[in-house]
Design an enzyme around this catalytic site. Structure first.
Site, mmCIF file in Angstrom:
data_model
loop_
_atom_site.group_PDB
_atom_site.id
_atom_site.type_symbol
_atom_site.label_atom_id
_atom_site.label_comp_id
_atom_site.label_asym_id
_atom_site.label_seq_id
_atom_site.Cartn_x
_atom_site.Cartn_y
_atom_site.Cartn_z
ATOM 1 N N ASP A 44 46.848 18.093 25.633
ATOM 2 C CA ASP A 44 46.612 18.981 24.495
ATOM 3 C C ASP A 44 47.843 19.813 24.167
ATOM 4 O O ASP A 44 47.868 20.543 23.171
ATOM 5 C CB ASP A 44 45.374 19.858 24.706
ATOM 6 C CG ASP A 44 45.439 20.735 25.942
ATOM 7 O OD1 ASP A 44 46.488 20.742 26.620
ATOM 8 O OD2 ASP A 44 44.434 21.416 26.240
ATOM 9 N N SER A 45 48.909 19.654 24.967
ATOM 10 C CA SER A 45 50.204 20.240 24.607
ATOM 11 C C SER A 45 50.710 19.700 23.274
ATOM 12 O O SER A 45 51.575 20.313 22.645
ATOM 13 C CB SER A 45 51.247 19.962 25.695
ATOM 14 O OG SER A 45 51.372 18.574 25.925
ATOM 15 N N ASP A 83 43.335 14.559 27.447
ATOM 16 C CA ASP A 83 42.771 15.900 27.590
ATOM 17 C C ASP A 83 41.540 16.082 26.713
ATOM 18 O O ASP A 83 41.510 15.595 25.564
ATOM 19 C CB ASP A 83 43.802 16.948 27.178
ATOM 20 C CG ASP A 83 44.610 17.485 28.339
ATOM 21 O OD1 ASP A 83 44.150 17.387 29.489
ATOM 22 O OD2 ASP A 83 45.710 18.013 28.093
ATOM 23 N N LYS A 113 40.822 14.381 31.053
ATOM 24 C CA LYS A 113 41.227 15.512 31.888
ATOM 25 C C LYS A 113 40.612 16.778 31.327
ATOM 26 O O LYS A 113 40.555 16.955 30.100
ATOM 27 C CB LYS A 113 42.751 15.651 31.928
ATOM 28 C CG LYS A 113 43.223 16.826 32.815
ATOM 29 C CD LYS A 113 44.730 16.815 33.026
ATOM 30 C CE LYS A 113 45.491 17.324 31.831
ATOM 31 N NZ LYS A 113 45.231 18.773 31.554
ATOM 32 N N GLU A 115 40.129 21.255 32.226
ATOM 33 C CA GLU A 115 40.695 22.376 32.968
ATOM 34 C C GLU A 115 39.619 23.178 33.693
ATOM 35 O O GLU A 115 38.495 23.311 33.225
ATOM 36 C CB GLU A 115 41.455 23.302 32.012
ATOM 37 C CG GLU A 115 42.679 22.659 31.395
ATOM 38 C CD GLU A 115 43.469 23.618 30.505
ATOM 39 O OE1 GLU A 115 43.125 24.824 30.469
ATOM 40 O OE2 GLU A 115 44.428 23.168 29.855
ATOM 41 N N GLU A 182 49.185 23.230 38.294
ATOM 42 C CA GLU A 182 50.224 23.760 37.397
ATOM 43 C C GLU A 182 50.655 25.163 37.787
ATOM 44 O O GLU A 182 49.826 26.074 37.927
ATOM 45 C CB GLU A 182 49.749 23.754 35.941
ATOM 46 C CG GLU A 182 50.816 24.281 34.984
ATOM 47 C CD GLU A 182 50.543 24.015 33.521
ATOM 48 O OE1 GLU A 182 51.351 24.463 32.680
ATOM 49 O OE2 GLU A 182 49.536 23.347 33.206
#
Length: 258
Positions: A44-45, A83, A113, A115, A182
């Site tokens: 999602d970056s 993501d 993925k 978080e 991270e």
């Protein structure tokens, strides 16, 4: 041969380091795949690197589906992970099933993925894995929590280090096949890596993880400001700028077309 989740598990046991890079379109994905990246993450970056947002929060599921499908079309070997954007899985396990199911059905990627590693997220991971949706976890600095955590290093106190360690255990026990760590201290990442059976993928978490991930725009020197833990391997901003300026000059001076 195509990379599989089972191979990632085997590589951890063999202490063979795993390479992960991000992609946001067909061309970049094809290059990374042909160069040999083991895993390609549609992170999602891309909200920032491709779409110009200041954080990952505005990214929609529809936008992620669009980019993930393009990336997957460019990949033949690497394992492709996508993501789940902010607020597409946190509401309930049912919401997570619907979002993750769409990602796998509509893009062809092999895993998602998400978080976090608290009890609620771990339960969501368990629900997804039980129905056959592979999940990569992500703990430590979690960009979707930027307004709460900021971009500073996480796990720097005894209390927060214990919390991150417990989140890693939660995700592993819930069935995640890998976890991104991270921006946490190297010794904490080392302890987690040594005590869970699934691969850890570090980004700003030191050299003891089972693999490493970088945002490809940082690796290529495309971003104006580098994160403290990134290493640019070239400077495409300067290269592209020079090429563009040379083209403009040639056109103005009637040297192009030849």
């Amino acid at each position: 041969m195509a990379v599989t989740i089972a191979q990632l598990q085997k590589w951890k046991q063999q202490q063979r380091r795993i390479t992960v890079l991000t992609a946001w379109d067909y061309a970049i994905a094809q290059i990374l795949d042909e160069a040999g990246s083991d895993v390609i993450l549609v992170g999602d970056s891309l909200a920032m690197t491709a779409l110009g947002h200041q954080t990952t929060l505005p990214l929609s599921l529809e936008a992620m589906l669009h980019h993930a499908a393009a990336v997957k079309r460019g990949v033949k070997r690497a394992l492709v992970v996508c993501d789940l954007p902010f607020l597409t899985y946190q509401e309930s396990s049912q919401q997570a099933i619907q979002s993750a199911g769409r990602v796998l059905k509509e893009t062809g990627v092999q895993a998602v993925k998400l978080e976090g590693g608290n009890d609620a997220i771990a339960q969501t991971v368990a629900t997804l894995t039980r129905i056959g949706i592979p999940v990569m976890g992500h703990i430590g600095l979690t960009p979707q929590s930027v307004h709460h955590l900021g971009y500073r290093q996480q796990g720097t106190t005894s209390e927060t280090a214990k919390q991150i360690y417990q989140e890693a255990l939660n995700l592993s026990e819930a069935g995640a096949f890998s976890i991104v760590l991270e921006h946490i201290p190297s010794d904490l990442a080392h302890e987690i890596t040594a005590n869970i059976p699934i691969p850890t993928i570090g980004i700003g978490a030191g050299k003891y993880c089972d693999g490493q991930v970088l945002v490809t725009a940082d690796l290529l020197g495309l971003t104006p400001k580098q994160p403290p833990f990134a290493k640019p391997y070239t400077n495409l901003r300067d290269i592209i700028t020079t090429a563009t300026q040379n083209y403009i000059a040639d056109v103005k001076n009637q040297n192009f077309p030849p």
